[in-house]
Design a protein around this motif. Structure first.
Motif, short mmCIF file in Angstrom:
data_model
loop_
_atom_site.label_atom_id
_atom_site.label_comp_id
_atom_site.label_asym_id
_atom_site.label_seq_id
_atom_site.Cartn_x
_atom_site.Cartn_y
_atom_site.Cartn_z
N ASN A 3 4.21 6.08 -5.75
CA ASN A 3 3.41 5.87 -4.53
C ASN A 3 4.00 4.72 -3.73
OD1 ASN A 3 1.46 7.90 -5.23
ND2 ASN A 3 0.56 6.45 -6.67
N ARG A 34 -6.65 1.32 0.55
CA ARG A 34 -5.25 1.74 0.56
C ARG A 34 -4.43 0.77 1.41
NH1 ARG A 34 -2.66 6.99 0.22
NH2 ARG A 34 -4.71 7.96 0.10
N THR A 51 1.69 0.17 -7.64
CA THR A 51 0.98 1.30 -7.02
C THR A 51 1.09 2.60 -7.81
OG1 THR A 51 2.94 1.60 -5.61
CG2 THR A 51 1.09 0.37 -4.69
N LYS A 73 -1.39 -0.31 3.75
CA LYS A 73 -0.60 0.36 4.78
C LYS A 73 0.80 -0.25 4.92
CE LYS A 73 -0.85 1.42 9.75
NZ LYS A 73 -1.68 1.26 10.97
N GLU A 85 -5.41 -0.05 5.37
CA GLU A 85 -5.59 1.03 6.32
C GLU A 85 -6.84 0.83 7.18
OE1 GLU A 85 -5.36 4.93 4.67
OE2 GLU A 85 -3.17 4.89 4.62
N GLU A 111 -6.58 1.51 -4.53
CA GLU A 111 -7.28 2.71 -4.05
C GLU A 111 -8.16 3.29 -5.14
OE1 GLU A 111 -6.25 7.05 -2.01
OE2 GLU A 111 -4.64 5.72 -2.66
#
Length: 516
Positions: A445, A285, A314, A287, A300, A239
């Motif tokens: 995360n 990102r 992450t 999912k 995502e 991300e």
């Protein structure tokens, strides 16, 4: 002298790289900042025959725009682009002159696909290490798309605007005079928010990886380098490349590197990764992950990446207090980055919540800017390193309150105080102040992994000594995993361990993976 000799020498080298002629349109007054701006643009003019100066009417005084001859590009600096923004100035000069920005072709297409006129303004402080990322991203968009303009506004030079808009955190981005977003954003983040997304087909069409790293912090970068050096097909999806390190100003505990800054260190990590044939997929990102014939990583945006092994790195994010007023006054007095937002509280009273290294370091830094700092710690003593505690206690404008359980952040339009309960006496107290900086640690995360990978009670991924998780072929490293300590240097080592373990897994499962 505005620029020292060393900076001038470096600047002259950069200006020699200009690819076309530039016109700097300047609008100044009689104030000191205007005089300094004139000195700056005159220095640029003196250093390069490709630069000329014109006086023009611009919206703000003082300000200047960078243009091609006969063409307004929409790149404007209001106030002096020095400090961390000096790099933004240099890059703008090069890019407006014709030097292509270092972004991939798909991102260029996303920028050029925007047809609606957009006028962006970004309020910054010159000590903010997150602001240049946003400024440079919006400048690139202005250079590549004639429908877009961008003005960097140095908050110290335009205090009345900052106060009128009640800006208490930077960077603060406005689009067509309406608030757009606050905080650090990448170019991809901005494009996503504008609805200019990446086609999922670009990811679905990718061949399966041997090693796919999820996360681009120190652990992820280390894992990608170690995997790529083994000659296997390696990808990294993140991300935000660099993760939490982007928000760290001073780093002084990486062995062999006496001192550096977070963004600078992240740039070196990314440059190292790009030395190898690693497929870097940023602003994406994840999912879900699922073990099938191969390990499938769902994004995502709906795309699915496949890999023989996966390394989860992450990282973590700022832990929030979870008290009344925290969300209501976010960017209105509640802040998480003292380096970015500290200058906006000059001469005011603030609180720092957290007595660990990050909290004490924040209090020390803020004490040199604000009127007074109140540090609140929820236990009976601070837990920061002794050397930091000694420095903090030596400062005359710092009050330390221990056994303080923060119960509420109060305010009207902006923060006006903090309430806490004394853990010993149970009495409630209120401290009147203008800002609250929250520094209470990190959260992994890993929410997207619940139900698929084993997590401990703190939400960390459970791994063995080799970085292996409970899913065959899936490894984890860094702050998202159950490591004993959360340090950059430890994450780097853990990333290397995970990559070597993944390679060992590939060797041991060659036959069955070839069949897949």
């Amino acid at each position: 002298m505005l620029l020292d000799d060393q900076i001038k020498t470096q600047l002259k080298q950069y200006l020699a790289m200009l690819e076309g002629d530039l016109v700097l349109k300047v609008h100044v007054g009689e104030d000191e900042t205007s005089k300094n701006m004139l000195e700056l643009v005159q220095t640029l003019d003196d250093m390069s025959p490709r630069i000329t100066i014109e006086h023009a009417e611009l919206e703000r005084t003082p300000s200047f725009s960078i243009n091609r001859v006969g063409e307004d590009t929409g790149v404007i600096f209001a106030g002096l682009p020095l400090g961390h923004e000096f790099t933004s100035l240099v890059l703008a000069l090069l890019q407006v002159s014709g030097r292509a920005p270092k972004i991939d072709e798909s991102t260029v297409k996303r920028i050029q696909a925007i047809k609606e006129p957009m006028n962006f303004e970004t309020y910054v402080s010159l000590t903010c290490h997150n602001c240049p990322d946003v400024v440079q991203a919006l400048n690139i968009m202005s250079v590549l798309n004639p429908n877009i303009t961008h003005t960097m506004i140095e908050g110290g030079a335009f205090k009345s605007e900052v106060e009128e808009k009640e800006i208490m955190a930077v960077p603060a981005v406005y689009r067509d005079k309406d608030f757009f977003e606050g905080g650090r954003m990448t170019l991809d983040d901005i494009l996503d928010k504008l609805g200019s997304t990446v086609d999922a087909a670009e990811f679905n069409d990718k061949e399966p990886f041997d090693v796919l790293v999820v996360g681009g912090g120190p652990a992820g970068a280390s894992a990608a380098v170690y995997a790529a050096r083994k000659g296997v097909r390696t990808g990294i999806v993140a991300e935000r490349f660099g993760g939490q390190v982007n928000d760290t100003m001073s780093i002084e505990n990486i062995i062999g590197t006496k001192a550096t800054e977070g963004p600078k260190f992240v740039a070196s990590l990314e440059a190292h990764v790009l030395e190898y044939p690693v497929d870097v997929m940023k602003a994406q990102r994840v999912k879900n992950i699922e073990k099938k014939q191969l390990i499938e990583v769902e994004l995502e945006n709906g795309a699915v990446l496949k890999s023989k092994t996966v390394i989860l790195s992450t990282g973590a994010r700022y832990r929030q207090l979870g008290v009344k007023g925290e969300q209501e006054f976010k960017n209105k007095g509640v802040a998480y980055c003292p380096h970015c937002d500290g200058p906006l509280f000059k001469g005011k009273d603030v609180a720092v919540v957290g007595g660990g290294n990050s909290g004490v370091e924040a209090a020390i830094d803020l004490a040199g800017i604000v009127n007074h700092v109140t540090l609140l710690q929820n236990t009976g003593e601070l837990i920061a390193d002794t050397v930091l505690q000694e420095r903090l206690r030596s400062l005359p404008n710092v009050t330390i309150i221990t056994n303080a359980l923060t119960s509420e952040i109060t305010g009207d339009r902006t923060v006006n105080g903090i309430e806490y309960i004394d853990a010993v006496t149970k009495e409630k107290h209120h401290v009147a102040l203008d800002g609250v900086f929250i520094q209470i640690g990190l959260l992994p995360n890993t929410e997207f992994l619940e139900g698929s990978v084993q997590l401990n009670e703190r939400g960390e991924i459970v791994t063995d000594r080799n970085g292996a998780t409970d899913i065959d072929g899936v490894f984890a490293a860094g702050d998202c995993a159950n490591s004993a300590y959360k340090q950059i240097v430890i994450s780097i080592g853990a990333g290397a361990t995970a990559a070597l373990s993944a390679f060992d897994y590939l060797i041991r499962h060659t036959e069955e993976l070839v069949e897949v």
